[in-house]
Each structure stands twice: as C-alpha cells, then as structure tokens.
Design a protein around this motif. Sequence first.
Motif, mmCIF file in Angstrom:
data_model
loop_
_atom_site.group_PDB
_atom_site.id
_atom_site.type_symbol
_atom_site.label_atom_id
_atom_site.label_comp_id
_atom_site.label_asym_id
_atom_site.label_seq_id
_atom_site.Cartn_x
_atom_site.Cartn_y
_atom_site.Cartn_z
ATOM 1 N N LYS A 86 -14.766 10.609 39.261
ATOM 2 C CA LYS A 86 -14.202 11.803 39.921
ATOM 3 C C LYS A 86 -14.797 11.992 41.301
ATOM 4 O O LYS A 86 -14.099 12.238 42.280
ATOM 5 C CB LYS A 86 -14.548 13.060 39.091
ATOM 6 N N LEU A 87 -16.136 11.896 41.391
ATOM 7 C CA LEU A 87 -16.822 12.111 42.676
ATOM 8 C C LEU A 87 -16.462 11.025 43.686
ATOM 9 O O LEU A 87 -16.253 11.297 44.862
ATOM 10 C CB LEU A 87 -18.342 12.149 42.481
ATOM 11 N N VAL A 88 -16.393 9.788 43.207
ATOM 12 C CA VAL A 88 -16.079 8.663 44.100
ATOM 13 C C VAL A 88 -14.696 8.886 44.720
ATOM 14 O O VAL A 88 -14.493 8.680 45.921
ATOM 15 C CB VAL A 88 -16.154 7.321 43.328
ATOM 16 N N LYS A 89 -13.780 9.365 43.902
ATOM 17 C CA LYS A 89 -12.415 9.608 44.383
ATOM 18 C C LYS A 89 -12.389 10.811 45.338
ATOM 19 O O LYS A 89 -11.888 10.725 46.456
ATOM 20 C CB LYS A 89 -11.524 9.881 43.172
ATOM 21 N N ALA A 108 -26.144 13.610 36.360
ATOM 22 C CA ALA A 108 -26.378 12.164 36.487
ATOM 23 C C ALA A 108 -25.429 11.575 37.520
ATOM 24 O O ALA A 108 -25.836 10.790 38.385
ATOM 25 C CB ALA A 108 -26.182 11.487 35.128
ATOM 26 N N ALA A 109 -24.166 11.974 37.451
ATOM 27 C CA ALA A 109 -23.168 11.418 38.375
ATOM 28 C C ALA A 109 -23.504 11.804 39.819
ATOM 29 O O ALA A 109 -23.413 10.983 40.732
ATOM 30 C CB ALA A 109 -21.778 11.916 37.996
ATOM 31 N N ARG A 110 -23.925 13.060 40.008
ATOM 32 C CA ARG A 110 -24.269 13.505 41.366
ATOM 33 C C ARG A 110 -25.418 12.662 41.926
ATOM 34 O O ARG A 110 -25.390 12.227 43.076
ATOM 35 C CB ARG A 110 -24.662 14.996 41.302
ATOM 36 N N THR A 111 -26.423 12.455 41.096
ATOM 37 C CA THR A 111 -27.585 11.656 41.521
ATOM 38 C C THR A 111 -27.164 10.241 41.893
ATOM 39 O O THR A 111 -27.571 9.703 42.932
ATOM 40 C CB THR A 111 -28.617 11.604 40.364
ATOM 41 N N ILE A 112 -26.338 9.642 41.058
ATOM 42 C CA ILE A 112 -25.929 8.246 41.271
ATOM 43 C C ILE A 112 -25.027 8.130 42.503
ATOM 44 O O ILE A 112 -25.213 7.244 43.343
ATOM 45 C CB ILE A 112 -25.253 7.696 39.988
ATOM 46 N N VAL A 113 -24.085 9.046 42.633
ATOM 47 C CA VAL A 113 -23.162 8.959 43.780
ATOM 48 C C VAL A 113 -23.909 9.221 45.093
ATOM 49 O O VAL A 113 -23.673 8.528 46.090
ATOM 50 C CB VAL A 113 -21.961 9.912 43.572
#
Length: 260
Positions: A49-52, A16-21
Amino acid sequence: MAEIIIKSEQEAAEMAARTIVDAIKANPEFVLGVATGSTPIKVYAEIAKLVKAENVDVSKVKAFALDEYVGISKDHPESYYQVIKVNVTDQIGLRPENVNTPSPDIKTVATAGADYEAKIKAAGGVDLQILGIGRDGHVGFNEPGSSLASSTRIKTLTQETLEDNARFFDSIDDVPKHCITQGIGTILRAKHLLLLAFGESKAEAIAGALEGAVTSSLPGSAVQLHPHVTAIVDPAAGSKLKNLEYYKWVYENKPSWDAI
Ligand code: PGA
C-alpha cells in the motif's frame, strides 16, 4: 535488550511497513529478509500500500526468504517460492530476479546451503530480517536443538511444525518433512531483526525467547545475542512476559529521535 512493543496485529503491520518503506527510501538497494507463515502477511500488504501510495522505487530492492521445503516443486502453491512470489514479489512489485528463496531441489541438497549464504553475502547482507516464531520457539525452520552458530542447511521438521503447517496442505502426510533454512548464525548476521508474534499460542515462545535463557532448545532466544532487535507482539502473544509493564513504560517514554 530487544525493544518490545505491544500493538494489535494491524498496528504492528503498519509500524513494520512504515519502518521498512522509510528504509527503502533512504537506501533503494535495501535488502529485506522475508518470512513465510501467517504472521507477516499483513506487513506485506501494508508495504505494498505504502509503495503504491508514495510511489516508492523498489526496482533495486532485494529480498531473501528464510527457508523452503525440500523436495517440493517450485510450482506447488505452498512452496515458499510461490508464497513469497504471491505475497512479496508480485504484491509489492519487486523484480523477480531480485527475490531469492533457497533451492527446494533434492539434486542440489549438498550445495544449496553454501550457495544461498554466498548470495546473501554478495548482496551485502540482509538489512532487516522479518521473523515469526513457532510455538516450539523455532525461527526460520531452526527447530529446537539448532546450533546458535548454524548457517543455511537442511533440517528435519518437528512433529509440532508438521501439525501446524498441515493447514496449508490436503493432509499432514503431504507436508514435506525436510527443509532448507537459514541458520541461526545467518539470521544473526542481519543488521536489524524484526520479530513479530500474534496470539495466545505464541505467548510461551515469546516469553522464552525474550526473557528466558539463551539456548538452542529455544532457537528464538538467540535474538538476545543480537544488538538491534525490535519485537512487536500483540497483547495475547506478550501476555507471559514478566517485565511487560516495564516494556510498555519504555515505549511510552520513547524519545521522538529514537527510531525502532
Ligand atoms: P506462523 O508461523 O507465522 O504461521 O505462525 C511462524 C513460524 O512457524 O515461524
């Protein structure tokens, strides 16, 4: 048909995070619909985490929460204003002025729903809405019986929801009985719905929502009316799906060009 993907809670959060980022990278003015409850907590941590790690600009990202208790102070640690502030705004680094929760103020009850709808519209609508589901099939705080065309408005929580949410308060008597929630119609206006569910206690609601009849008695079933739904559930939450083997087969054979 919704795309139904079986993953562990951690894998689901990462996906989910990968898709959103990636969507934020493609559109820095992305509008994210956020949910409270336990279900999306890991998703927010993975987005942060990904945003950082990838130094993603989130300064123009807007967020809209699904719901809020009515009559709770915004300073109360269990107000959804605070829950979103801690888990989304502060953790991911969104600008506070870009993050919206419906007003809990009793004085604004008559107008708060229409005001919230207007804000969502002015932002261009929600691009991706994260959804959990209650054991009774609610999405947002749309309890069974909610109109499938409803907009943001005041609702009364069921006894079951009060019991489920009592864990966040000193006692069940402290859980507010009223809430303001995006309607099912509001949720269906988001461009992409990402429904997440983990654990055996959600198995019945998930099977009903994804495979049962579309009915206001199970508000989550309204997702069947939406053209772009991704459901990521763990094996326990997916255990009552009749066509589980087919969903697994579809996912195993997912073309590489087909994003979720
Ligand atoms: P939960 O709640 O994420 O805490 O299980 C989901 C919901 O009530 O919508």
